[in-house]
Design an enzyme around this catalytic site. Sequence first.
Site, PDB file in Angstrom:
ATOM      1  N   ASN A 135       6.802  -3.917   1.253  1.00 13.41           N
ATOM      2  CA  ASN A 135       6.255  -5.172   1.762  1.00 13.41           C
ATOM      3  C   ASN A 135       7.329  -6.013   2.433  1.00 13.41           C
ATOM      4  O   ASN A 135       8.471  -6.049   1.985  1.00 13.41           O
ATOM      5  CB  ASN A 135       5.596  -5.958   0.623  1.00 13.41           C
ATOM      6  CG  ASN A 135       4.463  -5.176  -0.009  1.00 13.41           C
ATOM      7  OD1 ASN A 135       3.973  -4.223   0.595  1.00 13.41           O
ATOM      8  ND2 ASN A 135       4.053  -5.555  -1.201  1.00 13.41           N
ATOM      9  N   HIS A 157      11.192  -1.841   4.238  1.00 17.81           N
ATOM     10  CA  HIS A 157      10.567  -2.029   5.559  1.00 17.81           C
ATOM     11  C   HIS A 157      10.971  -3.362   6.190  1.00 17.81           C
ATOM     12  O   HIS A 157      10.351  -3.792   7.154  1.00 17.81           O
ATOM     13  CB  HIS A 157       9.038  -1.916   5.469  1.00 17.81           C
ATOM     14  CG  HIS A 157       8.558  -0.507   5.233  1.00 17.81           C
ATOM     15  ND1 HIS A 157       7.235  -0.192   5.018  1.00 17.81           N
ATOM     16  CD2 HIS A 157       9.226   0.674   5.185  1.00 17.81           C
ATOM     17  CE1 HIS A 157       7.113   1.123   4.842  1.00 17.81           C
ATOM     18  NE2 HIS A 157       8.309   1.658   4.927  1.00 17.81           N
ATOM     19  N   CYS A 215      19.113  -8.910  16.406  1.00 20.96           N
ATOM     20  CA  CYS A 215      19.198  -8.537  17.817  1.00 20.96           C
ATOM     21  C   CYS A 215      18.769  -7.086  17.994  1.00 20.96           C
ATOM     22  O   CYS A 215      19.191  -6.210  17.238  1.00 20.96           O
ATOM     23  CB  CYS A 215      20.625  -8.742  18.322  1.00 20.96           C
ATOM     24  SG  CYS A 215      20.821  -8.176  20.030  1.00 20.96           S
ATOM     25  N   GLU A 242      -7.953   2.070  -6.570  1.00 21.81           N
ATOM     26  CA  GLU A 242      -8.710   3.301  -6.278  1.00 21.81           C
ATOM     27  C   GLU A 242      -7.745   4.488  -6.235  1.00 21.81           C
ATOM     28  O   GLU A 242      -6.547   4.300  -6.011  1.00 21.81           O
ATOM     29  CB  GLU A 242      -9.460   3.166  -4.952  1.00 21.81           C
ATOM     30  CG  GLU A 242      -8.549   2.962  -3.764  1.00 21.81           C
ATOM     31  CD  GLU A 242      -9.298   2.733  -2.467  1.00 21.81           C
ATOM     32  OE1 GLU A 242     -10.497   2.381  -2.518  1.00 21.81           O
ATOM     33  OE2 GLU A 242      -8.689   2.908  -1.408  1.00 21.81           O
TER      34      GLU A 242
HETATM   35  P1  OAD Z   1      -2.000   0.287   2.376  1.00 16.02           P
HETATM   36  O1  OAD Z   1      -2.854  -0.751   2.992  1.00 16.02           O
HETATM   37  O2  OAD Z   1      -1.924   1.604   3.039  1.00 16.02           O
HETATM   38  O3  OAD Z   1      -2.461   0.546   0.875  1.00 16.02           O
HETATM   39  C1  OAD Z   1      -2.671  -0.511  -0.032  1.00 16.02           C
HETATM   40  C2  OAD Z   1      -3.087   0.092  -1.345  1.00 16.02           C
HETATM   41  O4  OAD Z   1      -3.215  -0.960  -2.280  1.00 16.02           O
HETATM   42  C3  OAD Z   1      -4.407   0.844  -1.329  1.00 16.02           C
HETATM   43  O5  OAD Z   1      -4.247   2.113  -1.923  1.00 16.02           O
HETATM   44  C4  OAD Z   1      -5.354  -0.039  -2.149  1.00 16.02           C
HETATM   45  O6  OAD Z   1      -6.306   0.707  -2.882  1.00 16.02           O
HETATM   46  C5  OAD Z   1      -4.370  -0.738  -3.068  1.00 16.02           C
HETATM   47  N1  OAD Z   1      -4.786  -2.058  -3.588  1.00 16.02           N
HETATM   48  C6  OAD Z   1      -5.478  -3.034  -2.971  1.00 16.02           C
HETATM   49  N2  OAD Z   1      -5.600  -4.128  -3.737  1.00 16.02           N
HETATM   50  C7  OAD Z   1      -4.956  -3.845  -4.899  1.00 16.02           C
HETATM   51  C8  OAD Z   1      -4.708  -4.561  -6.096  1.00 16.02           C
HETATM   52  N3  OAD Z   1      -5.151  -5.824  -6.269  1.00 16.02           N
HETATM   53  N4  OAD Z   1      -4.014  -3.947  -7.084  1.00 16.02           N
HETATM   54  C9  OAD Z   1      -3.592  -2.678  -6.941  1.00 16.02           C
HETATM   55  N5  OAD Z   1      -3.778  -1.954  -5.826  1.00 16.02           N
HETATM   56  C10 OAD Z   1      -4.443  -2.516  -4.811  1.00 16.02           C
HETATM   57  O7  OAD Z   1      -0.545  -0.368   2.194  1.00 16.02           O
HETATM   58  P2  OAD Z   1       0.856   0.354   1.933  1.00 16.02           P
HETATM   59  O8  OAD Z   1       0.693   1.546   1.062  1.00 16.02           O
HETATM   60  O9  OAD Z   1       1.807  -0.687   1.513  1.00 16.02           O
HETATM   61  O10 OAD Z   1       4.386  -0.081   7.201  1.00 16.02           O
HETATM   62  O11 OAD Z   1       1.236   0.824   3.392  1.00 16.02           O
HETATM   63  C11 OAD Z   1       2.481   1.409   3.631  1.00 16.02           C
HETATM   64  C12 OAD Z   1       3.013   0.988   4.971  1.00 16.02           C
HETATM   65  O12 OAD Z   1       2.036   1.246   5.986  1.00 16.02           O
HETATM   66  C13 OAD Z   1       3.286  -0.496   5.105  1.00 16.02           C
HETATM   67  O13 OAD Z   1       4.551  -0.880   4.614  1.00 16.02           O
HETATM   68  C14 OAD Z   1       3.216  -0.688   6.601  1.00 16.02           C
HETATM   69  C15 OAD Z   1       1.956   0.090   6.862  1.00 16.02           C
HETATM   70  O14 OAD Z   1       1.762   0.498   8.154  1.00 16.02           O
HETATM   71  C16 OAD Z   1       4.907  -0.600   8.314  1.00 16.02           C
HETATM   72  O15 OAD Z   1       4.447  -1.574   8.882  1.00 16.02           O
HETATM   73  C17 OAD Z   1       6.125   0.135   8.800  1.00 16.02           C
END
Ligand code: OAD
Length: 285
Positions: free
Chosen positions: A143, A160, A168, A256
């Site tokens: 995050n 990230h 820059c 999930e």
């Molecule tokens: P995702 O949006 O891919 O996944 C979020 C996850 O959190 C999902 O599996 C949901 O089921 C879960 N979730 C949602 N609410 C929740 C809660 N209250 N408690 C527990 N789990 C919950 O996000 P990331 O896995 O962080 O990268 O995505 C990885 C990367 O993809 C990010 O850092 C970003 C994105 O593109 C970049 O921007 C480089």
Amino acid sequence: MANTASQIRSSSNRFHLSAFTASSGRNNYSAKAENFVSYIAMIAFPEKFLKILKSAQKVAVLTGAGISAESGVPTFRGTDGLWAKFRPEELATVEAFLSNPKLVWEWYLHRRDLMSGVSPNPGHYALAELESHYPDFTLITQNIDGLHHQAGSKNLFEVHGNISKNKCFECGEPFTGEINLESEGLPKCHCGGRIRPDVVWFGEMLPEKALEESFEASGRAELFLSVGTSGIVYPAAAMPLTARRKGAYLVEINVEPTSLTEYADWFAQGKSGEILPEIVKRLKE
Ligand code: OAD
């Protein structure tokens, strides 16, 4: 559908209401709060988990957007996710920045503005508290919202980047000046290079030292928690698997199942803002 700068601007309100409002009731992932009260009361902590929770010396945690969902920060995937509304290749790549820096800046300034108004939730605070119980504790986050830092986590790797920082594009030096696209135009470094948000875009390398230390911490962990991540963006997605392969007890906390679930020793299904404080409570019992 391509997004333009004006679409980002005109969608801001809708965006704010639907995606940045934690309690909007639109979140697909969340069961009703009242259901969770009884769910938490019923939560079955595996004996083996409780034993490792209390005996481990080395703990590592990977978090993703899900941990900040209860603070009102939208996740990326799923029907309410950012990537369902916007195209990452037009907003979060080097190519996007080079071809339309103004659009990319508008997108990040918009998100920066929204993130500056959110606060850590009980999940972030629980992880900060957990850190104080272990001699070797590493928190790795995908995050960019800075909420773990705000909650008091110390040994933290923001692999990230961080949306509140700039650097820059050419020389990499941090840039602390004001950014005001309307009055100043696109910001420039003293070296003449373009200033960009200090976040990692698709296709870019992650910060080398943070990545190396994150994998080391994953490899030596006795207990590894994967929290609120879909586990599909590499290299971060390899960390829980590395930990598991090297013998860690792997816990996944998610509302999930994901592609990681089948490898987890314990899949704790539910909201991280509710399960993590329970884990801390159990540790202190
Ligand atoms: P995702 O949006 O891919 O996944 C979020 C996850 O959190 C999902 O599996 C949901 O089921 C879960 N979730 C949602 N609410 C929740 C809660 N209250 N408690 C527990 N789990 C919950 O996000 P990331 O896995 O962080 O990268 O995505 C990885 C990367 O993809 C990010 O850092 C970003 C994105 O593109 C970049 O921007 C480089």
